[in-house]
Design a protein around this motif. Structure first.
Motif, PDB file in Angstrom:
ATOM      1  N   GLU A 148       0.820  -1.217  -0.012  1.00  0.00           N
ATOM      2  CA  GLU A 148       0.158   0.033   0.042  1.00  0.00           C
ATOM      3  C   GLU A 148       0.830   1.371   0.043  1.00  0.00           C
ATOM      4  N   LEU A 149       1.887   1.371   0.676  1.00  0.00           N
ATOM      5  CA  LEU A 149       2.632   2.459   1.174  1.00  0.00           C
ATOM      6  C   LEU A 149       3.596   2.743  -0.314  1.00  0.00           C
ATOM      7  N   ASN A 150       3.815   1.749  -1.138  1.00  0.00           N
ATOM      8  CA  ASN A 150       4.500   1.744  -2.276  1.00  0.00           C
ATOM      9  C   ASN A 150       3.614   2.444  -3.525  1.00  0.00           C
ATOM     10  N   VAL A 151       2.219   2.284  -3.249  1.00  0.00           N
ATOM     11  CA  VAL A 151       1.330   2.929  -4.147  1.00  0.00           C
ATOM     12  C   VAL A 151       1.212   4.356  -3.972  1.00  0.00           C
ATOM     13  N   ILE A 152       1.230   4.497  -2.485  1.00  0.00           N
ATOM     14  CA  ILE A 152       1.113   6.051  -2.064  1.00  0.00           C
ATOM     15  C   ILE A 152       2.277   6.822  -2.447  1.00  0.00           C
ATOM     16  N   TRP A 179      -4.509   3.099  -5.983  1.00  0.00           N
ATOM     17  CA  TRP A 179      -5.402   1.819  -5.810  1.00  0.00           C
ATOM     18  C   TRP A 179      -4.658   0.658  -5.333  1.00  0.00           C
ATOM     19  N   ILE A 180      -5.288  -0.146  -5.025  1.00  0.00           N
ATOM     20  CA  ILE A 180      -4.510  -1.541  -4.693  1.00  0.00           C
ATOM     21  C   ILE A 180      -5.802  -2.744  -5.240  1.00  0.00           C
ATOM     22  N   TYR A 181      -5.088  -3.815  -5.724  1.00  0.00           N
ATOM     23  CA  TYR A 181      -5.926  -4.943  -6.206  1.00  0.00           C
ATOM     24  C   TYR A 181      -5.454  -6.066  -5.337  1.00  0.00           C
ATOM     25  N   ASN A 182      -6.476  -6.926  -5.012  1.00  0.00           N
ATOM     26  CA  ASN A 182      -6.254  -7.901  -4.078  1.00  0.00           C
ATOM     27  C   ASN A 182      -6.326  -9.157  -5.113  1.00  0.00           C
ATOM     28  N   VAL A 183      -4.990  -9.771  -5.408  1.00  0.00           N
ATOM     29  CA  VAL A 183      -5.174 -11.068  -6.423  1.00  0.00           C
ATOM     30  C   VAL A 183      -5.879 -12.280  -5.876  1.00  0.00           C
ATOM     31  N   ARG A 189      -9.404  -1.664  -4.506  1.00  0.00           N
ATOM     32  CA  ARG A 189      -9.684  -0.641  -3.352  1.00  0.00           C
ATOM     33  C   ARG A 189      -8.931   0.560  -3.475  1.00  0.00           C
ATOM     34  N   ASP A 190      -9.755   1.633  -3.372  1.00  0.00           N
ATOM     35  CA  ASP A 190      -9.232   3.016  -3.536  1.00  0.00           C
ATOM     36  C   ASP A 190      -8.448   3.259  -2.402  1.00  0.00           C
ATOM     37  N   LEU A 191      -7.329   3.751  -2.308  1.00  0.00           N
ATOM     38  CA  LEU A 191      -6.298   3.875  -0.862  1.00  0.00           C
ATOM     39  C   LEU A 191      -6.756   5.105  -0.259  1.00  0.00           C
ATOM     40  N   GLY A 192      -7.446   5.961  -0.858  1.00  0.00           N
ATOM     41  CA  GLY A 192      -7.665   7.252  -0.469  1.00  0.00           C
ATOM     42  C   GLY A 192      -6.550   8.272  -0.421  1.00  0.00           C
ATOM     43  N   CYS A 193      -5.571   8.151  -1.338  1.00  0.00           N
ATOM     44  CA  CYS A 193      -4.632   9.008  -1.348  1.00  0.00           C
ATOM     45  C   CYS A 193      -4.350   9.794  -2.701  1.00  0.00           C
ATOM     46  N   GLY A 194      -5.622  10.149  -3.316  1.00  0.00           N
ATOM     47  CA  GLY A 194      -5.590  10.509  -4.753  1.00  0.00           C
ATOM     48  C   GLY A 194      -5.376  12.008  -4.544  1.00  0.00           C
ATOM     49  N   VAL A 195      -4.764  12.604  -5.430  1.00  0.00           N
ATOM     50  CA  VAL A 195      -4.561  14.016  -5.423  1.00  0.00           C
ATOM     51  C   VAL A 195      -4.896  14.813  -6.876  1.00  0.00           C
ATOM     52  N   SER A 196      -5.521  15.883  -6.774  1.00  0.00           N
ATOM     53  CA  SER A 196      -5.963  16.599  -8.001  1.00  0.00           C
ATOM     54  C   SER A 196      -5.251  18.097  -7.953  1.00  0.00           C
ATOM     55  N   SER A 197      -4.225  18.473  -7.073  1.00  0.00           N
ATOM     56  CA  SER A 197      -3.427  19.565  -7.128  1.00  0.00           C
ATOM     57  C   SER A 197      -2.033  19.642  -6.335  1.00  0.00           C
TER      58      SER A 197
END
Ligand code: CO
Length: 209
Positions: A148-152, A179-183, A189-197
């Motif tokens: 997860e942290l790697n995605v963030i 996002w993270i995918y469960n194989v 799942r959206d990790l809620g770390c999205g940014v738009s600015s």
């Protein structure tokens, strides 16, 4: 030279099935591509971008490498981001990691794996940035959390690329999602770390555990 005939057979069947459903599909697609999403994911064969979001050819622009890494000196990845944002005018960049990532697991080990270890050093860096978060966890939890942290971290790296900085500075709408995918169950799942600015990116950097 073996020709891998079964793959060509499957290809013909696949193209024929699509042609039967939509006779002009390939001709239409050959004129232009207008994907709305850039997917940056892992090369893992269990995480095929189009299939897991049920999208057809033409709908998603894809870059994959080991452990969905966005490295600021990787001209391959940066070129994909630039083309997606500046030419295709894509508004959504999705960084998608997955649990059970072999790249992340290898980065957690002390064993030598050869050339790939140089690439995995970026994940080792992420592990080091988050030593305090990871230390109290058991091995399974630590592996999941590092995925997860790697995605963030990669969301931050996309956000800090000159391309995304430039797009935001020019007032363009551009969202970066993590996002993270469960194989094990096929679910995202959206990790809620999205940014738009840039402001949201700075806030993410302040708030990441
Ligand atoms: Co992986």
């Amino acid at each position: 030279m073996k020709s891998l005939k079964p793959l060509f057979d499957k290809n013909r069947q696949w193209a024929e099935t699509i042609r039967q459903e939509q006779p002009d599909f390939f001709e239409r697609l050959s004129q232009q591509q207008t994907p709305e999403y850039l997917w940056i994911g892992c090369s893992d064969s269990r995480v095929p971008a189009n299939q897991i979001v049920d999208m057809a050819p033409g709908e998603i622009f894809v870059h994959r490498n080991i452990a969905n890494s966005v490295v600021h000196t990787d001209l391959n990845c940066l070129s994909v981001i630039q083309y997606a944002v500046e030419v295709l005018d894509i508004k959504h960049i999705i960084v998608c990691g997955h649990y059970g990532c072999g790249g992340v697991r290898a980065a957690m080990e002390d064993q030598q794996h050869g050339l790939i270890d140089n690439w995995l050093l970026h994940i080792k860096d992420t592990q080091r940035f988050h030593t305090e978060t990871l230390a109290p966890l058991d091995e399974k939890q630590r592996f999941d959390r590092l995925c997860e942290l790697n995605v963030i971290e990669q969301v931050k790296n996309v956000g800090h690329s000159t391309i995304v900085h430039g797009a935001w500075a020019a007032g363009k709408t551009l969202h970066v999602h993590g996002w993270i995918y469960n194989v094990a169950n096929g679910l995202l799942r959206d990790l809620g770390c999205g940014v738009s600015s840039l402001e949201e990116l700075r806030a993410l950097e302040q708030n990441t555990p």
